[in-house]
Scaffold this active site. Structure first.
Site, PDB file in Angstrom:
ATOM      1  N   TYR A 179       0.821  -1.208   0.000  1.00  0.00           N
ATOM      2  CA  TYR A 179       0.000   0.000   0.000  1.00  0.00           C
ATOM      3  C   TYR A 179       0.861   1.266   0.000  1.00  0.00           C
ATOM      4  CZ  TYR A 179      -3.730   3.208   1.509  1.00  0.00           C
ATOM      5  OH  TYR A 179      -4.608   4.246   1.628  1.00  0.00           O
ATOM      6  N   GLU A 186       2.280   6.361  -7.113  1.00  0.00           N
ATOM      7  CA  GLU A 186       1.217   7.175  -7.696  1.00  0.00           C
ATOM      8  C   GLU A 186       1.491   8.667  -7.509  1.00  0.00           C
ATOM      9  OE1 GLU A 186      -2.245   5.684  -5.730  1.00  0.00           O
ATOM     10  OE2 GLU A 186      -1.761   3.625  -6.341  1.00  0.00           O
TER      11      GLU A 186
END
Length: 257
Positions: A179, A186
């Site tokens: 995660y 991103e």
């Protein structure tokens, strides 16, 4: 945001009732029994999840083969660009699954989760060619690939009522690393795209125009980046809580077997 919403947001399933990274709708299925989909819907969902598992395995193999051929991890995105776009876009079917009721998840939440990743693939990485060679793209692609292989395998075995503990453990454990890795990739990719978006005026609408409407895509991307600040810790610690609950319930269940 792709990882914070699509990779890890709460209450999302695909027929198998899982959780963790892109946490499933049936995370607490052991404590809260639900009526599952009918035989035809179950068969369809099994096929869908098997195909998606295979698709992300193709992406994983493509990454490994490209790395071995090039001897470098730079610009590996080009080797898996087409299957990545195809299978990530294929996740849009999960919104339909919720809408027609064969998966007991929120249509709104599922749409947000899926569209956030589709947005990053098409509206950022595809649209801003200059970022495709960035190492940050490889960072989120690897995180997504491992996550999705585990997630779709989890759903498949759950639908078949034969879930190996190893897959369940991986689903609720590997997100601890994957995660933050995905979120970092991103954010760095969006940040790398900003100067090119600003220079080209990509997707921006300026005044005057007949609709009397303006839109600054550059500012929109900055707002998306800022949204990670409150969402990341909230979702991450929610997943930690779900991990403790699900795995502890599994251990208790084993004691009574």
């Amino acid at each position: 945001m792709a990882a914070a919403a699509a990779t890890a947001a709460a209450t999302k399933g695909n027929g198998g009732g899982g959780g963790g990274a892109r946490a499933g709708a049936g995370e607490a299925s052991g404590a809260r029994k639900r009526r599952g989909p009918g035989p035809l819907a179950t068969a369809y969902l099994v096929i869908y999840n098997v195909v998606m598992t295979a698709g992300w395995l193709v992406i994983a193999v493509g990454l490994v083969r490209a790395y071995l051929a090039k001897g470098s991890y730079h610009s590996l995105y080009y080797a898996i660009e087409k299957p990545l776009k195809f299978f990530q876009t294929g996740a849009l079917l999960e919104i339909l699954h919720c809408a027609i009721g064969i998966v007991p998840s929120s249509v709104v939440l599922t749409s947000f989760q899926v569209m956030s990743r589709v947005f990053l693939i098409w509206a950022v990485t595809h649209s801003v060619k200059e970022v495709q060679s960035e190492d940050s793209v490889l960072l989120f692609v690897i995180a997504w690939t491992i996550t999705e292989i585990i997630r779709y395998s989890f759903y498949t075995f759950s639908l078949l009522n034969h879930l190996p503990y190893l897959i369940k453990w991986a689903r609720y454990t590997l997100f601890i690393v994957l995660y933050p890795m995905g979120v970092s990739g991103e954010l760095l990719t969006i940040y790398a795209a900003l100067p090119f978006v600003r220079q080209a005026g990509l997707y921006s609408i300026s005044l005057p125009n007949k609709y009397n409407f303006s839109f600054d895509y550059y500012a929109f991307l900055i707002l998306i980046m800022i949204s990670y600040i409150p969402l990341f810790p909230q979702l991450y610690f929610h997943m930690i809580h779900q991990r403790r609950k699900v795995l502890s319930h599994t251990e208790e269940h084993k004691k009574f077997e």
